[in-house]
Design a protein around this motif. Structure first.
Motif, PDB file in Angstrom:
ATOM      1  N   LYS A 109     -75.802  64.600  76.566  1.00 52.17           N
ATOM      2  CA  LYS A 109     -77.042  64.787  75.817  1.00 52.17           C
ATOM      3  C   LYS A 109     -76.870  65.759  74.655  1.00 52.17           C
ATOM      4  O   LYS A 109     -77.521  65.640  73.634  1.00 52.17           O
ATOM      5  CB  LYS A 109     -78.173  65.253  76.743  1.00 52.17           C
ATOM      6  N   TYR A 110     -75.959  66.715  74.794  1.00 51.30           N
ATOM      7  CA  TYR A 110     -75.769  67.668  73.695  1.00 51.30           C
ATOM      8  C   TYR A 110     -75.044  67.027  72.527  1.00 51.30           C
ATOM      9  O   TYR A 110     -75.223  67.421  71.381  1.00 51.30           O
ATOM     10  CB  TYR A 110     -74.996  68.900  74.180  1.00 51.30           C
TER      11      TYR A 110
ATOM     12  N   GLU B  40     -75.441  63.893  71.833  1.00 51.08           N
ATOM     13  CA  GLU B  40     -76.393  62.946  71.232  1.00 51.08           C
ATOM     14  C   GLU B  40     -77.438  63.644  70.404  1.00 51.08           C
ATOM     15  O   GLU B  40     -77.814  63.152  69.338  1.00 51.08           O
ATOM     16  CB  GLU B  40     -77.042  62.100  72.325  1.00 51.08           C
ATOM     17  N   ASP B  41     -77.924  64.809  70.873  1.00 48.86           N
ATOM     18  CA  ASP B  41     -78.976  65.449  70.088  1.00 48.86           C
ATOM     19  C   ASP B  41     -78.415  66.376  69.017  1.00 48.86           C
ATOM     20  O   ASP B  41     -79.150  67.121  68.394  1.00 48.86           O
ATOM     21  CB  ASP B  41     -79.976  66.179  70.993  1.00 48.86           C
ATOM     22  N   GLY B  42     -77.107  66.361  68.842  1.00 48.97           N
ATOM     23  CA  GLY B  42     -76.520  67.060  67.703  1.00 48.97           C
ATOM     24  C   GLY B  42     -76.185  68.517  67.927  1.00 48.97           C
ATOM     25  O   GLY B  42     -75.672  69.182  67.031  1.00 48.97           O
TER      26      GLY B  42
ATOM     27  N   GLU C 238     -77.800  75.557  76.720  1.00 46.73           N
ATOM     28  CA  GLU C 238     -77.854  75.207  75.306  1.00 46.73           C
ATOM     29  C   GLU C 238     -76.985  76.137  74.494  1.00 46.73           C
ATOM     30  O   GLU C 238     -76.267  75.709  73.587  1.00 46.73           O
ATOM     31  CB  GLU C 238     -79.298  75.266  74.823  1.00 46.73           C
TER      32      GLU C 238
END
Lengths: 298, 299, 429
Positions: free
Chosen positions: C115-116, C118-120, C321
């Protein structure tokens, strides 16, 4: 001719030493040759270590046969002392000293107390607790390591020296057993004489027994110092920040499986780290040598 | 009568209280957990799964390495411990004098023990016994053209470990020294006045008075020999080779627990070891009354 | 009296220590936006030194983040990590290895980083999809690939020349390899090659050159079915061993490190290693060395880019994050990579590779060029080792040792290994 008797230990009867006796001199020579020769043989690996620390890292194994470094360099010591990732080696030595001194005091003191209880006092279920104590030495550390780690994690003691030092204050089976054996070799009459004089249990322990087992105390001190100095697995588990690393752990930082290890620095610092232990041994061994002075007893 | 016993009990427990507290706080729970784990399959990350006696069954019937490691460890113990103790005693007796040189010798003999399980020792030791190592170079120097390949043969490789243990006899020697010094010279003087010769003094006076210490060393060396891990791990790089010739029991436990993530099986192995060592120790204790003599003349 | 005093003093010291550290912990908590990240890695001294510098760069760019570094050497690192995992005390970023990725990942310890990407949060625009998939088990990216290594045969060119051996690494065969190694032995009396150690790296490569694979795609059994492949591989080694062109296992085991290795000491003309180890060798010897493609790589595009190591983020981390941001910095920031260079493998970002090329030394450039060259003939790498792989590797090592010590024949070894491997991997069904 002046004759003097000299204490030649338990093996031989005291002999008259005449300074003009050649046979005795010969005996002395033989003794020194044999003992000294044997000592040197024993020491070869350590001499190898010392000499390797004066060789360049890349040369250490290529010239492994010859003890003489060609070229002889001192830079390993300087490089090693600089330490790793900004921590000078002095920091590592300081960390080791703190851990070791605190542990040793705790281990020897608590073990002596506990040993006295086991050796001199008859109490219910003594055999059971003694067996428990012995059993603590029979489980491999790797197995109880993880549950112990979790306990210390729950106490919030991770990344500190507490898990390493604090348990030492609750006795160490090896030292306890050692001191028990020494105490059991002291005649009961001494205890009774002191009791008649009005001494309580603790007094007997402190004033009579303790001084009589000084060799055991000194031995325990030397052992504790050296074991804790060398201890690797506990610092690996419980110390995360490199600035808290003791020498044992820091030495391993010089080695690497993927690139060229800095053997020279590692050997140099190994030699340096041996010095405190040897020093302690040298200082404490006289307490073992002195033994008991019977004059103080009666 | 009862009152005295009660105060004895209190005094006894007071003195051993540090042990009991430490034992309860730091040891008993991990020990109990490890016992529980030995009946499970546990990979350190998921919850343990109960498997009953499967681990033990597998160990005794399906695991060749288990028996191999037992064989290796027993050889190590029964060869290493007696040799080590004998050297330690002899050297301790040689060094039991009051002279300046002796202090130096004592340190020199003790030095090997100090560098114990360090990486430096392992490197050095491998270097001495290596094919191109010092020992072979020495043989060559004496005109013997044959090289001994210590690491090609499982038995020879094990003997390099045994030699390492013997080389480090300094710690046992130290304890013997302490024990020897605790024998009052007055005993020896009295014996000599009575006209005893060297051997009589040794066997009738020194040995019996030293027996509690000999017993201590025997028990402790045996226990710790069974537990030996670090030298084997470092010298064989955790492999236990060649051909499992140096696969000491605790090394195998480590492999199972941390390389293969089979902590349940490893715990089972650990408890089997505990039983073996416990029984041996018990035997040593029970037979001690035949040869160990305490000056305090207790029952 | 003095003794009692000493004991009392140490108790005091102890408790003051206890007081100190517990109070110390609270200040670095989570108040006023300051985040503490724990980053752990293994390595040697040079790696520790430069990684600390990279961390300092990150802290300067992100003043609200404080990083606690934890590093150790390879062995100690894994000994430490396991209890941490069991006690839920893993650091926020852990360096990970293919051998352990399955164990930690599939047992729920690691976070899926997809997911990291993919979300940049982790910029993967200049990173090849194939390279990223090296850290995936199934659909989950448990590890972020930090760099690539390729298998290589490093040669001591002087020894080859003096033995009149010419090596063409584009099309040489296994038979050529045997011939060359033997020729070197005959002419110089030294080994032609090192012990192709460990077996669990090179036997799978051999399988790839024959169009086969080692583990099957489900990870619950072996892929290759014909044991003749096993027998052929070990017969090759035995042939070399009998010709004294190949060291016996005990001699190979006595190598303590790169500086003790055969090629450095002039005792072997070829050595089978990963591309990043070239640097160490080059620094230790004056002889000219070359990185060569291993034999028979062309026909079945047997070569592959192996992830040298990963950064993973544990599921238990409270700052996932921020951890992802750090990973992004580590693989994409040009200034940082000028320090990292190729130490953790050839960087995964093509942009970074271009930017740092001018900074590289001659030897480092050779590695980069070699990897680039290899990647043109490479196919998909094998997925990370399945559960139980450590045991399978040990079984292979043991069997290999027995064969090379002539205790069993390759045929017997093939059977024994298959039985053991299938039993171990079969537990994954």
């Amino acid at each position: 001719m002046k004759t003097v008797t000299k204490d030649t230990g338990p093996l031989m009867p005291p002999t008259a030493v005449s300074y003009k006796n050649p046979r005795l001199k010969a005996k002395k020579w033989i003794y020194h040759v044999i003992t000294g020769g044997f000592a040197l043989l024993m020491l070869y690996p350590i001499i190898w270590l010392l000499m390797s620390s004066f060789k360049e890292s890349s040369q250490v194994f290529i010239t492994a046969h010859s003890l003489i470094p060609k070229p002889f360099i001192l830079s390993n010591y300087a490089a090693g002392w600089e330490g790793i990732a900004g921590q000078s080696f002095g920091v590592f030595i300081k960390n080791s000293l703190v851990i070791v001194i605190l542990s040793t005091i705790g281990a020897v003191a608590s073990s002596a107390l506990i040993a006295y209880g086991f050796a001199r006092i008859q109490f219910k279920w003594k055999a059971f607790w003694f067996a428990c104590m012995m059993v603590t030495m029979m489980l491999p550390h790797e197995i109880i390591m993880i549950p112990q780690y979790i306990i210390f994690a729950k106490l919030g003691w991770l990344n500190s020296i507490k898990p390493i030092v604090v348990p030492q204050y609750f006795g160490h089976a090896f030292f306890i057993f050692l001191m028990v054996q020494f105490i059991r070799n002291i005649p009961m009459e001494l205890d009774e004489a002191a009791r008649i004089d009005g001494c309580g249990r603790f007094s007997i322990f402190y004033r009579i027994i303790l001084p009589l087992i000084t060799p055991a105390l000194a031995t325990a001190g030397i052992f504790s110092f050296y074991w804790k100095w060398e201890d690797l697995i506990n610092p690996v588990l419980y110390l995360n920040s490199p600035e808290k690393y003791p020498v044992s752990l820091a030495l391993k930082l010089f080695l690497d499986s993927e690139t060229a290890s800095n053997w020279g620095a590692m050997f140099a610092m190994s030699v340096v780290s041996l010095l405190p232990v040897v020093l302690i041994f040298f200082l404490f061994q006289k307490y073992i040598v002195e033994g008991i002075s019977t004059s103080g007893l009666k | 009568m009862k009152k005295r016993l009660a105060s004895e009990n209190l005094a006894g427990y007071a003195f051993i209280s540090p042990f009991i507290i430490g034992f309860l706080a730091f040891t008993i729970i991990p020990m109990a957990v490890s016992l529980y784990l030995s009946f499970t399959s546990y990979d350190l990350f998921s919850t343990p799964v109960w498997v009953g006696l499967d681990n033990f069954k597998e160990m005794f019937t399906g695991d060749d390495k288990f028996w191999q490691s037992l064989k290796v460890t027993f050889t190590y113990v029964f060869a290493g411990v007696p040799l080590r103790l004998i050297f330690a005693l002899i050297v301790a007796m040689l060094l039991n004098k009051a002279s300046k040189a002796v202090g130096l010798y004592r340190t020199l003999f003790y030095l090997p023990s100090i560098i114990g399980g360090s990486v430096a020792v392992a490197i050095m030791w491998r270097n001495i016994f290596g094919n191109e190592g010092t020992l072979n170079a020495l043989l060559f120097f004496f005109g013997i053209d044959k090289k001994i390949l210590w690491y090609q043969d499982p038995t020879k490789a094990l003997w390099t470990l045994i030699f390492l243990a013997i080389w480090q006899f300094g710690s046992s020697m130290l304890i013997f020294l302490a024990g020897l010094k605790n024998i009052p010279p007055s005993y020896h003087e009295a014996a000599n006045v009575d006209g005893a010769n060297r051997f009589q003094v040794f066997f009738k006076i020194t040995l019996p008075l030293l027996s509690p210490i000999i017993f201590f060393n025997l028990v402790m060396q045996t226990i710790s020999a069974f537990m030996t891990f670090t030298p084997a791990y470092i010298i064989t790089k955790g492999e236990g080779g060649p051909l499992d010739g140096t696969l000491l029991y605790s090394l195998y436990i480590f492999q199972k627990a941390f390389n293969f993530f089979q902590m349940g099986y490893a715990s089972a192995m650990a408890w089997v070891l505990l039983l073996i060592v416990g029984i041996l120790t018990l035997i040593l204790f029970k037979t001690s009354k035949f040869w160990v003599h305490y000056e305090s003349k207790e029952d | 009296m003095k003794k009692l005093g000493l004991i009392a003093l140490s108790f005091l010291l102890l408790f003051s220590l206890a007081a100190c550290s517990t109070s110390g912990k609270e200040t670095s908590g989570g108040k006023d936006d300051k985040i503490t990240l724990r980053v752990a890695w293994w390595g040697g001294q040079p790696r520790h030194d430069y990684t600390m510098k990279v961390i300092e760069m990150y802290e300067k760019a992100n003043p609200n983040v404080e990083i606690e570094a934890e590093f150790a050497n390879f062995d100690d690192y894994w000994k430490k990590l396991a209890p941490m995992a069991a006690a839920n005390q893993l650091p926020d970023i852990i360096q990970m290895d293919t051998a352990y990725l399955s164990q930690y990942g599939e047992k729920g310890q690691l976070e899926d980083l997809t997911k990291y990407t993919e979300d940049g949060l982790i910029d993967v625009s200049s990173i090849d999809e194939n390279t990223l998939s090296g850290g995936k088990i199934g659909e989950n990216m448990y590890g972020f690939n930090l760099g690539s290594n390729v298998l290589s045969v490093i040669t001591n060119d002087d020894m080859l020349k003096s033995s009149n051996v010419e090596l063409n690494d584009e099309n040489w065969t296994w038979d050529d390899f045997v011939t060359m190694a033997t020729a070197v032995q005959k002419s110089t009396g030294k080994y032609g090659t090192n012990g192709m150690n460990p077996a669990d790296v090179f036997f799978p490569y051999y399988l790839r050159t024959q169009g086969e694979r080692f583990y099957n795609s489900d990870g619950n059994g072996l892929s290759y079915t014909d044991d003749k492949l096993f027998v052929d591989y070990f017969n090759l080694q035995l042939e070399l061993l009998d010709g004294e062109a190949f060291p016996t296992p005990d001699v190979q085991a006595q190598v303590k490190g790169l500086e003790d290795d055969f090629i450095v000491k002039g005792n072997a003309a070829m050595t089978w290693n990963w591309s990043n180890q070239y640097l160490g060798f080059a620094q230790l010897t004056d002889s000219p060395l070359t990185l060569n493609l291993p034999p028979e790589q062309a026909a079945e595009t047997a070569l592959f880019l192996k992830p040298s190591m990963y950064f993973s983020v544990p599921k238990s981390s409270e700052h996932k994050e921020e951890a992802a941001k750090f990973i992004d910095f580590f693989v994409n920031d040009v200034e940082a990579n000028k320090l990292i260079k190729g130490d953790r493998g050839v960087p995964v970002s093509s942009k970074v590779i271009e930017a740092i090329k001018p900074e590289l030394t001659e030897e480092e450039t050779k590695i980069f060029e070699y990897v680039e060259r290899a990647s043109q003939n490479a196919s998909q790498a094998d997925p990370p080792d399945p559960l139980g792989s450590a045991e399978v590797m040990k079984a292979l090592k043991d069997v290999s040792e027995q064969i090379l010590f002539k205790k069993i024949t390759p045929e017997e070894g093939a059977k024994t290994f298959r039985t053991q491997a299938e039993e171990i991997l079969g537990r994954n069904k």
